[in-house]
Design an enzyme around this catalytic site. Structure first.
Site, PDB file in Angstrom:
ATOM      1  N   ASP A   1     -12.613  -8.363   4.010  1.00 16.86           N
ATOM      2  CA  ASP A   1     -13.815  -8.497   3.456  1.00 16.86           C
ATOM      3  C   ASP A   1     -14.510  -9.943   3.177  1.00 16.86           C
ATOM      4  O   ASP A   1     -15.627 -10.070   3.396  1.00 16.86           O
ATOM      5  CB  ASP A   1     -13.963  -7.982   1.856  1.00 16.86           C
ATOM      6  CG  ASP A   1     -13.982  -6.390   1.911  1.00 16.86           C
ATOM      7  OD1 ASP A   1     -13.965  -5.820   2.848  1.00 16.86           O
ATOM      8  OD2 ASP A   1     -14.420  -6.127   0.656  1.00 16.86           O
TER       9      ASP A   1
ATOM     10  N   TYR B   1       0.819  -1.246  -0.097  1.00 14.60           N
ATOM     11  CA  TYR B   1       0.017   0.016   0.020  1.00 14.60           C
ATOM     12  C   TYR B   1       0.807   1.366  -0.130  1.00 14.60           C
ATOM     13  O   TYR B   1       0.282   2.123  -0.574  1.00 14.60           O
ATOM     14  CB  TYR B   1      -0.946   0.047   1.079  1.00 14.60           C
ATOM     15  CG  TYR B   1      -2.378  -0.571   1.206  1.00 14.60           C
ATOM     16  CD1 TYR B   1      -2.485  -1.940   0.786  1.00 14.60           C
ATOM     17  CD2 TYR B   1      -3.380  -0.005   1.127  1.00 14.60           C
ATOM     18  CE1 TYR B   1      -3.752  -2.468   0.349  1.00 14.60           C
ATOM     19  CE2 TYR B   1      -4.632  -0.383   1.051  1.00 14.60           C
ATOM     20  CZ  TYR B   1      -4.782  -1.621   0.647  1.00 14.60           C
ATOM     21  OH  TYR B   1      -6.156  -2.120   0.895  1.00 14.60           O
TER      22      TYR B   1
ATOM     23  N   ASP C   1      -6.666  -6.751   3.942  1.00 12.51           N
ATOM     24  CA  ASP C   1      -8.042  -5.976   3.178  1.00 12.51           C
ATOM     25  C   ASP C   1      -8.806  -7.023   2.772  1.00 12.51           C
ATOM     26  O   ASP C   1      -9.897  -7.033   2.861  1.00 12.51           O
ATOM     27  CB  ASP C   1      -7.371  -5.131   2.116  1.00 12.51           C
ATOM     28  CG  ASP C   1      -8.249  -4.218   1.285  1.00 12.51           C
ATOM     29  OD1 ASP C   1      -9.009  -3.715   1.840  1.00 12.51           O
ATOM     30  OD2 ASP C   1      -8.101  -4.251   0.053  1.00 12.51           O
TER      31      ASP C   1
ATOM     32  N   LYS D   1       2.647 -15.257   2.659  1.00  9.74           N
ATOM     33  CA  LYS D   1       2.955 -16.318   1.376  1.00  9.74           C
ATOM     34  C   LYS D   1       4.207 -16.311   1.403  1.00  9.74           C
ATOM     35  O   LYS D   1       5.015 -15.935   0.401  1.00  9.74           O
ATOM     36  CB  LYS D   1       2.373 -15.371   0.255  1.00  9.74           C
ATOM     37  CG  LYS D   1       2.164 -15.900  -1.177  1.00  9.74           C
ATOM     38  CD  LYS D   1       1.348 -17.005  -1.282  1.00  9.74           C
ATOM     39  CE  LYS D   1       1.540 -17.735  -2.578  1.00  9.74           C
ATOM     40  NZ  LYS D   1       0.633 -19.044  -2.566  1.00  9.74           N
TER      41      LYS D   1
ATOM     42  N   ASP E   1      -3.311 -17.944   0.532  1.00  6.84           N
ATOM     43  CA  ASP E   1      -4.372 -18.533  -0.225  1.00  6.84           C
ATOM     44  C   ASP E   1      -5.328 -19.980   0.272  1.00  6.84           C
ATOM     45  O   ASP E   1      -6.496 -19.913   0.442  1.00  6.84           O
ATOM     46  CB  ASP E   1      -3.768 -19.311  -1.550  1.00  6.84           C
ATOM     47  CG  ASP E   1      -2.571 -20.151  -1.257  1.00  6.84           C
ATOM     48  OD1 ASP E   1      -1.949 -19.887  -0.057  1.00  6.84           O
ATOM     49  OD2 ASP E   1      -2.030 -20.738  -2.199  1.00  6.84           O
TER      50      ASP E   1
HETATM   51  C1  IPM Z   1     -10.610  -0.758   3.684  1.00  6.27           C
HETATM   52  C2  IPM Z   1     -10.692  -0.083   2.433  1.00  6.27           C
HETATM   53  C3  IPM Z   1      -9.470   0.783   2.070  1.00  6.27           C
HETATM   54  C4  IPM Z   1      -8.312  -0.014   1.936  1.00  6.27           C
HETATM   55  C5  IPM Z   1      -9.738   1.611   0.738  1.00  6.27           C
HETATM   56  C6  IPM Z   1     -11.158   2.490   0.906  1.00  6.27           C
HETATM   57  C7  IPM Z   1      -8.598   2.360   0.552  1.00  6.27           C
HETATM   58  O1  IPM Z   1     -11.148  -1.384   1.296  1.00  6.27           O
HETATM   59  O2  IPM Z   1     -10.533   0.021   4.709  1.00  6.27           O
HETATM   60  O3  IPM Z   1     -10.302  -1.796   3.966  1.00  6.27           O
HETATM   61  O4  IPM Z   1      -8.135  -0.638   1.001  1.00  6.27           O
HETATM   62  O5  IPM Z   1      -7.603  -0.329   3.079  1.00  6.27           O
HETATM   63 MG    MG Z   2     -11.351  -3.177   2.126  1.00  2.00          MG
END
Ligand code: IPM
Ligand code: MG
Length: 351
Positions: A246, A135, A242, A186, A218
């Site tokens: 999700d 990042y 990240d 990884k 993975d």
């Molecule tokens: C998160 C989001 C952010 C990230 C984006 C909006 C920059 O996806 O907080 O998980 O990638 O960290």
């Molecule tokens: Mg995110």
């Protein structure tokens, strides 16, 4: 206690409004001050993180954050895009430790895309490193090569000290929970994460009471949908965290339920729902405000030392779910479908 309130874009404004109502209902000595960030920052001051917003965030005891982004900003130069505002805020304030709990409320086990028995009772915590990795690594960019072809470059980097401090947060968190920590990397391919594995493993010697395991990312992505209850705490880098967070959010039924805390070395934090600005439903009054309300509860607990009030807010959310209220994202047959405002009303009433 000074709270910087940064609603951001899209549904950010709607969900933050409900969390603010909940906070005010607690009748604590809280000073709430709002400022624009993301696309709203760009529109107000030509910068996704306006100087005044950064100053406010720095001097606050904690930050309550909505969501940022929207298609109308996609064509802006990269440093003007909403995401840069959030990333810079994390970096400038040193918010390196991102805690993303994924808990399944018994009432919502039906809303998960997995079989209820796989997720019922699930309670896992992802500890994501937030200020390093690909990042932020340099060099980065899109360059044109001698032959005219373009090449995109990003750099995955981790220093030992960065790995150590996030690993320590994760071990400490595991100690307060189920005493199991899974470090995700990884290491079979990437040297950066080979170092990660070595550093976490060495620190593990100081935490003999925590059962440490290592897993490739993975495999972890697969195990999360195969048998998510095997996990207690997961610690991983910025990019993997990240993605995995999700994925973990869907186990709980909806990304609209998951809060997060991003903490600095002294425990000051930024609190935000893990979902985004959802431009497709912005302004329609249908967004789920619960992730933001639960984020406010985390803020009370971690940065404001108000555990009693945090418990009260979480209990109020639970009560509302028990009463059968559901926004569209967590709706299942037989429940009562409500909008953003009505969900906020119900939590305030339950308090
Ligand atoms: C998160 C989001 C952010 C990230 C984006 C909006 C920059 O996806 O907080 O998980 O990638 O960290
Ligand atoms: Mg995110």
């Amino acid at each position: 206690m000074n709270i910087a309130v940064l609603p951001g874009d899209g549904i950010g404004k709607e969900i933050i409004a409900q969390a603010v109502r909940v906070l005010r209902r607690l009748e604590l000595p809280l000073e709430l001050e709002e400022a624009p960030v993301g696309g709203a920052g760009y529109e107000a001051a030509g910068d996704p993180l306006p100087e005044a917003t950064l100053v406010l965030a720095r001097k606050a005891d904690a930050i309550l954050f909505g969501a940022i982004g929207g298609p109308q900003y996609d064509a802006l130069p990269r440093d003007k895009r909403p995401e840069r505002g959030l990333l810079r805020l994390r970096k400038e304030l040193g918010l390196f430790a991102n805690l993303r709990p994924a808990r399944v409320y018994p009432e919502l086990a039906q809303a998960s895309s997995l079989k209820p028995e796989l997720v019922a009772g699930l309670d896992l915590l992802i500890v994501r490193e937030l200020t390093g990795d690909i990042y932020f690594g340099e060099p980065r960019g899109i360059a044109t090569l001698a032959n005219g072809e373009r090449e995109g470059v990003n750099t995955m980097r981790y220093r030992e000290s960065e790995i150590l401090r996030i690993a320590r947060v994760a071990f400490e968190a595991a100690r307060k929970r189920g005493r199991k920590l899974c470090s995700v990397d990884k290491a079979n391919v990437l040297e950066t994460t080979e170092l990660w594995r070595q550093v976490v493993g060495a620190l593990g010697k100081d935490y003999a009471d925590v059962e440490l395991s290592h897993m490739y990312v993975d495999n972890c992505a697969m195990q999360l949908v195969r048998n998510p209850k095997q996990f207690d705490v997961i610690v991983t880098g910025n990019l993997f965290g990240d993605i995995l967070s999700d994925e973990a959010s869907m186990l709980t039924g909806s990304i609209g339920m998951l809060p997060s805390a991003s903490l600095d070395e002294r425990g000051k934090g930024l609190y935000e729902p893990i979902h985004g600005a959802a431009p497709d439903i912005a302004g329609k009054g249908v967004a789920n405000p619960l992730a933001t309300i639960i984020s406010a509860a985390m803020m009370l607990r971690y940065s404001l030392q108000r555990a009693t009030e945090a418990d009260r807010v979480e209990a109020a959310v639970h009560k509302v779910l028990q009463a059968g209220l559901r926004t569209g994202d967590i709706y299942t047959a037989g429940m009562r479908k409500v909008g953003t405002q009505e969900m906020g009303d119900a939590v305030v009433a339950a308090l």
